[in-house]
Write a protein that holds these residues in place. Structure first.
Motif, mmCIF file in Angstrom:
data_model
loop_
_atom_site.group_PDB
_atom_site.id
_atom_site.type_symbol
_atom_site.label_atom_id
_atom_site.label_comp_id
_atom_site.label_asym_id
_atom_site.label_seq_id
_atom_site.Cartn_x
_atom_site.Cartn_y
_atom_site.Cartn_z
ATOM 1 N N ILE A 1 87.570 -28.396 -42.935
ATOM 2 C CA ILE A 1 87.813 -26.949 -42.912
ATOM 3 C C ILE A 1 88.343 -26.486 -44.267
ATOM 4 C CG2 ILE A 1 89.164 -25.104 -41.859
ATOM 5 C CD1 ILE A 1 86.910 -26.187 -40.105
ATOM 6 N N GLY A 2 89.227 -27.286 -44.860
ATOM 7 C CA GLY A 2 89.774 -26.943 -46.165
ATOM 8 C C GLY A 2 88.694 -26.881 -47.237
ATOM 9 N N MET A 3 87.789 -27.861 -47.232
ATOM 10 C CA MET A 3 86.699 -27.858 -48.195
ATOM 11 C C MET A 3 85.801 -26.641 -48.009
ATOM 12 S SD MET A 3 86.623 -30.331 -50.473
ATOM 13 C CE MET A 3 84.934 -30.730 -50.902
ATOM 14 N N GLU A 4 85.557 -26.272 -46.765
ATOM 15 C CA GLU A 4 84.696 -25.118 -46.499
ATOM 16 C C GLU A 4 85.375 -23.821 -46.942
ATOM 17 O OE1 GLU A 4 80.924 -23.726 -44.962
ATOM 18 O OE2 GLU A 4 81.755 -25.581 -45.805
ATOM 19 N N ILE A 5 86.678 -23.719 -46.703
ATOM 20 C CA ILE A 5 87.418 -22.532 -47.164
ATOM 21 C C ILE A 5 87.392 -22.439 -48.691
ATOM 22 C CG2 ILE A 5 89.707 -21.482 -47.346
ATOM 23 C CD1 ILE A 5 90.262 -22.558 -44.508
ATOM 24 N N LEU A 6 87.633 -23.567 -49.360
ATOM 25 C CA LEU A 6 87.596 -23.582 -50.817
ATOM 26 C C LEU A 6 86.211 -23.211 -51.340
ATOM 27 C CD1 LEU A 6 89.680 -26.788 -51.632
ATOM 28 C CD2 LEU A 6 90.336 -24.410 -52.041
ATOM 29 N N TYR A 7 85.189 -23.642 -50.625
ATOM 30 C CA TYR A 7 83.825 -23.307 -51.021
ATOM 31 C C TYR A 7 83.591 -21.798 -50.978
ATOM 32 C CZ TYR A 7 78.722 -22.927 -50.572
ATOM 33 O OH TYR A 7 77.398 -22.570 -50.718
ATOM 34 N N HIS A 8 84.070 -21.157 -49.913
ATOM 35 C CA HIS A 8 83.893 -19.711 -49.802
ATOM 36 C C HIS A 8 84.766 -18.970 -50.821
ATOM 37 C CE1 HIS A 8 81.237 -19.221 -46.271
ATOM 38 N NE2 HIS A 8 81.679 -20.428 -45.965
ATOM 39 N N VAL A 9 85.953 -19.492 -51.091
ATOM 40 C CA VAL A 9 86.800 -18.903 -52.130
ATOM 41 C C VAL A 9 86.100 -18.986 -53.481
ATOM 42 C CG1 VAL A 9 88.951 -19.170 -53.431
ATOM 43 C CG2 VAL A 9 88.976 -19.310 -50.926
ATOM 44 N N TRP A 10 85.525 -20.153 -53.771
ATOM 45 C CA TRP A 10 84.799 -20.317 -55.027
ATOM 46 C C TRP A 10 83.624 -19.345 -55.115
ATOM 47 C CZ3 TRP A 10 79.665 -22.365 -55.314
ATOM 48 C CH2 TRP A 10 79.165 -22.446 -56.618
ATOM 49 N N MET A 11 82.888 -19.173 -54.005
ATOM 50 C CA MET A 11 81.761 -18.240 -54.026
ATOM 51 C C MET A 11 82.224 -16.809 -54.281
ATOM 52 S SD MET A 11 78.864 -19.395 -51.282
ATOM 53 C CE MET A 11 79.923 -19.366 -49.824
ATOM 54 N N VAL A 12 83.343 -16.432 -53.668
ATOM 55 C CA VAL A 12 83.865 -15.081 -53.882
ATOM 56 C C VAL A 12 84.282 -14.900 -55.337
ATOM 57 C CG1 VAL A 12 85.732 -13.487 -53.326
ATOM 58 C CG2 VAL A 12 84.569 -14.720 -51.489
ATOM 59 N N GLN A 13 85.020 -15.875 -55.868
ATOM 60 C CA GLN A 13 85.516 -15.780 -57.243
ATOM 61 C C GLN A 13 84.382 -15.784 -58.268
ATOM 62 O OE1 GLN A 13 88.346 -19.000 -57.589
ATOM 63 N NE2 GLN A 13 90.050 -17.733 -56.844
ATOM 64 N N SER A 14 83.314 -16.495 -57.963
ATOM 65 C CA SER A 14 82.185 -16.564 -58.897
ATOM 66 C C SER A 14 81.124 -15.516 -58.586
ATOM 67 C CB SER A 14 81.553 -17.963 -58.857
ATOM 68 O OG SER A 14 81.110 -18.281 -57.539
ATOM 69 N N GLU A 15 81.468 -14.601 -57.667
ATOM 70 C CA GLU A 15 80.578 -13.500 -57.285
ATOM 71 C C GLU A 15 79.247 -14.001 -56.732
ATOM 72 O OE1 GLU A 15 80.262 -10.939 -60.683
ATOM 73 O OE2 GLU A 15 82.314 -10.191 -60.468
ATOM 74 N N ARG A 16 79.322 -15.100 -55.990
ATOM 75 C CA ARG A 16 78.131 -15.660 -55.355
ATOM 76 C C ARG A 16 78.075 -15.347 -53.861
ATOM 77 N NH1 ARG A 16 75.638 -20.586 -57.361
ATOM 78 N NH2 ARG A 16 75.962 -20.784 -59.607
ATOM 79 N N TRP A 17 79.198 -14.904 -53.284
ATOM 80 C CA TRP A 17 79.243 -14.707 -51.832
ATOM 81 C C TRP A 17 78.452 -13.455 -51.457
ATOM 82 C CZ3 TRP A 17 79.849 -12.177 -47.388
ATOM 83 C CH2 TRP A 17 80.143 -12.917 -46.235
ATOM 84 N N ARG A 18 77.465 -13.658 -50.552
ATOM 85 C CA ARG A 18 76.632 -12.552 -50.102
ATOM 86 C C ARG A 18 76.312 -12.739 -48.622
ATOM 87 N NH1 ARG A 18 71.404 -12.983 -53.738
ATOM 88 N NH2 ARG A 18 71.471 -15.026 -52.714
ATOM 89 N N LEU A 19 76.188 -11.626 -47.911
ATOM 90 C CA LEU A 19 75.799 -11.706 -46.505
ATOM 91 C C LEU A 19 74.455 -12.398 -46.329
ATOM 92 C CD1 LEU A 19 76.774 -8.240 -44.979
ATOM 93 C CD2 LEU A 19 77.663 -10.477 -44.291
ATOM 94 N N VAL A 20 73.598 -12.240 -47.316
ATOM 95 C CA VAL A 20 72.237 -12.727 -47.192
ATOM 96 C C VAL A 20 72.147 -14.255 -47.117
ATOM 97 C CG1 VAL A 20 71.816 -12.816 -49.685
ATOM 98 C CG2 VAL A 20 69.914 -12.431 -48.119
ATOM 99 N N ASP A 21 73.154 -14.973 -47.676
ATOM 100 C CA ASP A 21 73.030 -16.431 -47.668
ATOM 101 C C ASP A 21 74.357 -17.187 -47.611
ATOM 102 O OD1 ASP A 21 74.001 -15.949 -50.200
ATOM 103 O OD2 ASP A 21 72.191 -16.613 -51.248
ATOM 104 N N SER A 22 75.467 -16.497 -47.345
ATOM 105 C CA SER A 22 76.769 -17.163 -47.387
ATOM 106 C C SER A 22 77.456 -17.311 -46.035
ATOM 107 C CB SER A 22 77.704 -16.413 -48.349
ATOM 108 O OG SER A 22 77.168 -16.380 -49.651
ATOM 109 N N LEU A 23 76.882 -16.770 -44.988
ATOM 110 C CA LEU A 23 77.456 -16.951 -43.656
ATOM 111 C C LEU A 23 77.237 -18.399 -43.198
ATOM 112 C CD1 LEU A 23 76.174 -13.655 -41.955
ATOM 113 C CD2 LEU A 23 78.491 -14.122 -42.797
#
Length: 236
Positions: free
Chosen positions: A52-74
């Motif tokens: 769970i920690g790795m997955e949370i860090l992954y989403h944090v990284w995507m947000v910080q790197s402006e990679r998080w999108r509804l289209v492919d990050s759920l």
């Protein structure tokens, strides 16, 4: 900036060898993993928290790197769902989700690590996130068979196929709403995968159903045989 990941590069092959060695070691030294119940639960829950920690860090990284999108990050890819179910299984020991980890988890994760949809190479965080989470899905499924004593059944294959087909219209709806491609139900991955040999859209979805059933059945047969060997060696 990390170099792009190259399938079947030296680092990819070395990673596959490490994962294979871990699987072989888990089976070979399975009797040494027979801890007392309290210690076992702490280890299982620790691994669940790490996932769970790795997955949370992954989403944090995507947000910080402006990679998080509804289209492919759920978390709607098969391996993302399997990761959540694996963490739930390790935390609770709930036997009702074991089959999903056995078949969908191991089957999906094996395919993913052999033909990764990955754009960051070693030693980027995304590389470690990808291979750690997929490896732990596989090892958790094998752990519950070889060490916890659960036995895979053909009924479990059928149940897993039913669950996946119940999820299918939900994923299709989400894809339509967000213009996504979760579980590759609208398009094939661009950098190559097993789907390339399963025909054009939409027929590869039907082919994928058949392949999933075949992989799950082979896993059932193979894991059933290894379970019998494990019990024979231990004298059960």
């Amino acid at each position: 900036m990390s170099a792009p990941f190259v399938m079947f590069s030296t680092i990819h092959i070395a990673t596959l060898c490490v994962i294979l060695a871990l699987m072989i070691s888990l089976f070979t030294f399975r009797k040494k993993f027979q801890f007392d119940m309290q210690k076992t639960r702490r280890i299982e829950r620790g691994i669940a928290l790490s996932l769970i920690g790795m997955e949370i860090l992954y989403h944090v990284w995507m947000v910080q790197s402006e990679r998080w999108r509804l289209v492919d990050s759920l978390p709607l890819e098969l391996c993302s769902l399997s990761l959540l179910v694996t963490a739930f299984l390790l935390w609770t020991g709930n036997k009702h989700v074991v089959d999903f980890v056995f078949f969908a988890g191991i089957g999906g994760a094996l395919q993913a690590i052999v033909t990764p949809v990955l754009d960051m190479d070693f030693p980027h965080f995304r590389y470690f996130h990808f291979f750690y989470t997929h490896t732990m899905i596989i090892l958790t499924g094998l752990y519950f068979i070889w060490i916890k004593g659960y036995r895979p059944t053909f009924k479990g294959v059928v149940k897993t196929m039913i669950v996946l087909n119940v999820l299918l219209p939900v994923i299709l709806l989400v894809n339509k709403l967000v213009d996504g491609n979760y579980m590759f139900l609208r398009n094939k991955p661009e950098n190559g995968s097993l789907l390339d040999v399963l025909g054009p859209y939409p027929w590869y979805i039907l082919s994928l159903e058949a392949v999933a059933f075949l992989i799950f059945t082979l896993l059932w047969l193979g894991l059933r045989k290894s379970t019998r060997q494990s019990r024979s060696v231990s004298g059960d």
